[in-house]
Motif scaffolding. Structure first.
Motif, PDB file in Angstrom:
ATOM      1  N   ALA B  15       0.632  -1.281  -0.027  1.00  0.00           N
ATOM      2  CA  ALA B  15       0.013   0.113  -0.053  1.00  0.00           C
ATOM      3  C   ALA B  15       0.831   1.192   0.033  1.00  0.00           C
ATOM      4  N   LEU B  16       2.050   1.074   0.677  1.00  0.00           N
ATOM      5  CA  LEU B  16       2.764   2.417   0.944  1.00  0.00           C
ATOM      6  C   LEU B  16       3.578   2.414  -0.705  1.00  0.00           C
ATOM      7  N   VAL B  17       3.876   1.480  -1.319  1.00  0.00           N
ATOM      8  CA  VAL B  17       4.285   1.268  -2.408  1.00  0.00           C
ATOM      9  C   VAL B  17       3.576   2.377  -3.555  1.00  0.00           C
ATOM     10  N   LEU B  18       2.418   2.058  -3.505  1.00  0.00           N
ATOM     11  CA  LEU B  18       1.428   2.586  -4.455  1.00  0.00           C
ATOM     12  C   LEU B  18       1.567   4.226  -4.045  1.00  0.00           C
ATOM     13  N   ILE B  22       2.791   7.183  -6.509  1.00  0.00           N
ATOM     14  CA  ILE B  22       1.935   8.560  -7.038  1.00  0.00           C
ATOM     15  C   ILE B  22       2.502   9.526  -6.710  1.00  0.00           C
ATOM     16  N   LYS B  23       3.134   9.585  -5.214  1.00  0.00           N
ATOM     17  CA  LYS B  23       3.540  10.965  -4.636  1.00  0.00           C
ATOM     18  C   LYS B  23       4.760  11.359  -5.672  1.00  0.00           C
ATOM     19  N   LEU B  24       5.625  10.151  -5.735  1.00  0.00           N
ATOM     20  CA  LEU B  24       6.752  10.693  -6.937  1.00  0.00           C
ATOM     21  C   LEU B  24       6.433  11.290  -8.258  1.00  0.00           C
ATOM     22  N   VAL B  40       1.312  -6.095  -7.456  1.00  0.00           N
ATOM     23  CA  VAL B  40       0.859  -5.129  -6.450  1.00  0.00           C
ATOM     24  C   VAL B  40      -0.369  -4.364  -7.436  1.00  0.00           C
ATOM     25  N   HIS B  41      -1.691  -4.710  -6.638  1.00  0.00           N
ATOM     26  CA  HIS B  41      -2.765  -4.195  -7.432  1.00  0.00           C
ATOM     27  C   HIS B  41      -2.834  -2.735  -7.341  1.00  0.00           C
ATOM     28  N   ALA B  46      -0.946   3.114 -12.077  1.00  0.00           N
ATOM     29  CA  ALA B  46      -0.307   4.101 -11.653  1.00  0.00           C
ATOM     30  C   ALA B  46       1.048   4.225 -12.611  1.00  0.00           C
ATOM     31  N   LEU B  47       1.621   2.986 -12.934  1.00  0.00           N
ATOM     32  CA  LEU B  47       2.757   3.332 -13.712  1.00  0.00           C
ATOM     33  C   LEU B  47       2.481   3.378 -15.381  1.00  0.00           C
ATOM     34  N   LYS B  48       1.114   3.417 -15.623  1.00  0.00           N
ATOM     35  CA  LYS B  48       0.622   3.495 -17.104  1.00  0.00           C
ATOM     36  C   LYS B  48       1.168   2.443 -17.896  1.00  0.00           C
ATOM     37  N   ILE B  49       1.208   1.184 -17.448  1.00  0.00           N
ATOM     38  CA  ILE B  49       1.712   0.148 -18.159  1.00  0.00           C
ATOM     39  C   ILE B  49       0.671  -0.215 -19.167  1.00  0.00           C
TER      40      ILE B  49
END
Lengths: 458, 169
Positions: B15-18, B22-24, B40-41, B46-49
């Motif tokens: 959850a922290l990864v997500l 987003i923050k970065l 990771v769902h 988020a990475l626009k893969i």
């Protein structure tokens, strides 16, 4: 995070990701226990006995079996169909339950897929030695030859060749793709050496990148999507080996669905037999919980009832069709010389599985374990009843006869059981028996208690 | 890695990864990759893969298998060696379906697995070295591009000050 109040947790105890890794890799890291050595000795003896009997069959010929001119198909094809059927539960768990997003499959899919592979290998031995001349096995594949001949594509036996080889290949690919991240996990846990090199090789350089995971998930779900109709087709085609003949007792359109249901039924019984032992011996009770056992028992009720319905439909059709040969074939099963086989089949498959409606029995490990073996015996007899009772009293009364298996044939059954358990015991030592990454991915949703580091989220 | 071109942010919770990703991204940092022990769902979006085209490879190969095997069976029974079997017509299309189906599945499955291996550059490699041996265990690593002058460990540390990280560097 949200926790369902309706369902029991699928992972018990307080776990975090590294505990899961440690728990599941434990049997691969530690030395094998006494029970494991006892198991492999026993199954090894069975395997060696079977190999001797196979060698004897090839050396001496099919005459060492109990088949005769009336009953040309008996023990071997029975055992072949039985093994193929057992394999089906693995694909059901790994593919169909994945499509239905059943989270409880995550801790049992790996071992049941492995079971599928070993069961198909055991099954494939039978047509091979059935040929009498195993070196000419390649005759069953269509290849350009000097005689200009091809195989008969109209024959279900040839369909079988394609179905089973495709089934084995796809199951192997599915299983291996799923294994890659977990092999990577083990690779990163061991120090340098030959073992490291082997697992490095096997892990295909898995690094856990987000893009790789994305492709991994798509590949898995797509393989599941194609494996689902495949598994249904395999046993349908096996059933057509019989159903497309004109023999009373075989010539029925109900065979494909009836065989598929029976296959999943016997396969789940075998999964239960294996997993109840595995969870105990490898101390995986936290991952393969009572919830898992109960869910599988519910599938046993469902498929067992379908099998019962199929038996009933056969009885009904024998009467309703008004065909006297069908009628005779059925009555001969029920009260002919092989009446005991028929009633073992009814008792072990239909009656016993209905006991699972009682919650107390459904959640009893001892009962489930005994029942799973009973069901597998019953499913072996189902194929025996279908095959032998239909054949032994054929159209010509003077050629009516009985079939009695020889020691060589029992040896072949024992040998494949030995092969199956030897392979499974080796498997639990060299590969993670539970899918580590998939269990981790459901930890937050379905874990009982997690030493949570992030309660602030959401 | 001989030349450091990225900074890795190590965390221990998906959850922290997500949130960190987003923050970065909000602060115009380029994320090269995220390494994790399990998918990771929400990370794909988020990475626009872009959605992988592996199913397309499967479809094309499966269709090829279907056509190939249907035509092959038909050719065998009508041109190469016509035989009357059980009074069936030479071109007994329904009897060709099971093998055609099996071939479709076989071709599609093999093609998808090959596509997966090729696209993810997965191949047997005895000398493989992990970036961090705990990635396959319990750690999550965000690889942030450090080719520009702005990006450094301190800046990332201050950006992620409210998210618990294990290590940045």
């Amino acid at each position: 995070m949200f926790q369902s109040p309706l369902r029991a947790p699928l992972i018990k105890g307080k776990k975090d990701y590294s505990t899961i890794t440690r728990d599941i890799l434990d049997p691969m890291v530690n030395k094998a226990g006494k029970l494991w050595y006892m198991g492999i000795t026993l199954s090894g003896i069975g395997l060696i006995f079977g190999l001797l009997m196979m060698g004897w069959t090839v050396w001496q010929g099919i005459g060492t079996w109990g088949e005769n001119r009336t009953v040309g198909w008996a023990f071997e094809i029975t055992t072949f169909v039985w093994w193929i059927g057992i394999g089906h539960a693995g694909t059901f768990i790994s593919a169909i339950l994945l499509l239905f997003r059943q989270k409880w499959r995550n801790s049992i899919n790996r071992s049941s897929e492995a079971m599928t592979l070993f069961a198909v290998i055991c099954a494939a031995i039978f047509p091979l030695i059935h040929l009498g001349r195993p070196l000419l096995t390649f005759f069953i594949f269509p290849y350009p030859n000097t005689r200009g001949l091809w195989v008969n594509f109209n024959s279900p036996l040839v369909w079988d060749v394609f179905a089973i080889s495709t089934y084995f290949t796809i199951s192997l690919l599915f299983w291996y793709v799923g294994l890659i991240p977990d092999i990577g996990t083990f690779r990163d846990k061991i120090g340098k050496g030959i073992k490291k090199s082997i697992y490095n090789f096997l892990s295909f350089g898995w690094k856990g990148s987000a893009r790789d995971w994305h492709r991994y998930e798509i590949t898995s779900i797509m393989l599941a999507a194609i494996a689902t109709p495949l598994v249904l087709s395999v046993h349908s085609i096996v059933s057509m080996d019989f159903a497309s003949s004109i023999l009373p007792g075989w010539h029925t359109t109900i065979f494909p669905p009836y065989f598929v249901a029976g296959a999943i039924f016997s396969g789940f019984a075998m999964v239960l037999t294996l997993l109840i032992i595995t969870r105990k011996v490898l101390h995986l009770e936290d991952y393969i919980t009572m919830e898992h056992v109960e869910n599988m028992n519910k599938i046993l009720i469902a498929t067992g009832s379908i099998v019962g319905l199929a038996y009933f439909t056969e009885i009904f059709m024998a009467w309703y069709s008004g065909i006297e040969y069908e009628h005779y074939a059925l009555m001969n099963r029920v009260k002919g010389p092989y009446w005991w086989a028929y009633w073992i089949m009814i008792l072990c498959n239909v009656v016993s599985s209905q006991l699972l409606w009682i919650k107390k029995l459904r959640t009893s490990l001892v009962f489930t374990f005994i029942l799973s073996i009973v069901i597998n015996i019953g499913m072996w007899f189902e194929r025996f009843v279908i095959i032998v009772t239909s054949l032994h009293r054929d159209f010509l009364t003077s050629s009516w006869t009985m079939y009695k298996p020889t020691i060589v044939e029992y040896g072949l059954l024992i040998g494949t059981l030995g092969l199956f358990f030897t392979a499974f015991l080796l498997f639990i030592r060299v590969f993670p028996v539970i899918s580590i990454s998939e269990v981790k991915s459901i930890l937050k949703l379905s874990g009982e208690g997690r030493s949570d580091k992030d309660n602030s989220h959401e | 890695m001989n030349k450091q071109k990225f900074i890795s942010v190590v965390l221990d919770d998906e959850a922290l990864v997500l949130r960190a990703v987003i923050k970065l991204q909000e602060n115009n940092e380029l994320i090269l990759d995220v390494l994790s022990p399990f998918p990771v769902h929400g990370l794909d979006e988020a990475l626009k893969i872009k959605r992988s085209r592996i199913p397309v490879a499967g479809f094309i190969s499966g269709a090829l298998g279907a056509v190939l095997f249907f035509v092959f069976q038909a050719w065998v029974f009508t041109v190469s060696y016509p035989l009357i079997i059980g009074g069936k017509p030479f071109f007994a299309a329904p009897a060709f379906i099971p093998i055609t189906f099996e071939a479709t599945v076989l071709f599609a499955g093999i093609a998808m697995v090959i596509a997966f291996f090729v696209r993810s550059k997965l191949k047997p490699d005895i000398n493989f070295e992990s970036v961090n041996e705990r990635i396959t265990d319990d750690l999550f690593v965000i690889l942030v591009d450090a080719e520009n002058e702005r990006t450094n460990s301190e800046r990332l540390g201050s950006l992620l000050s409210d998210i618990k990280t294990i290590n940045i560097g």
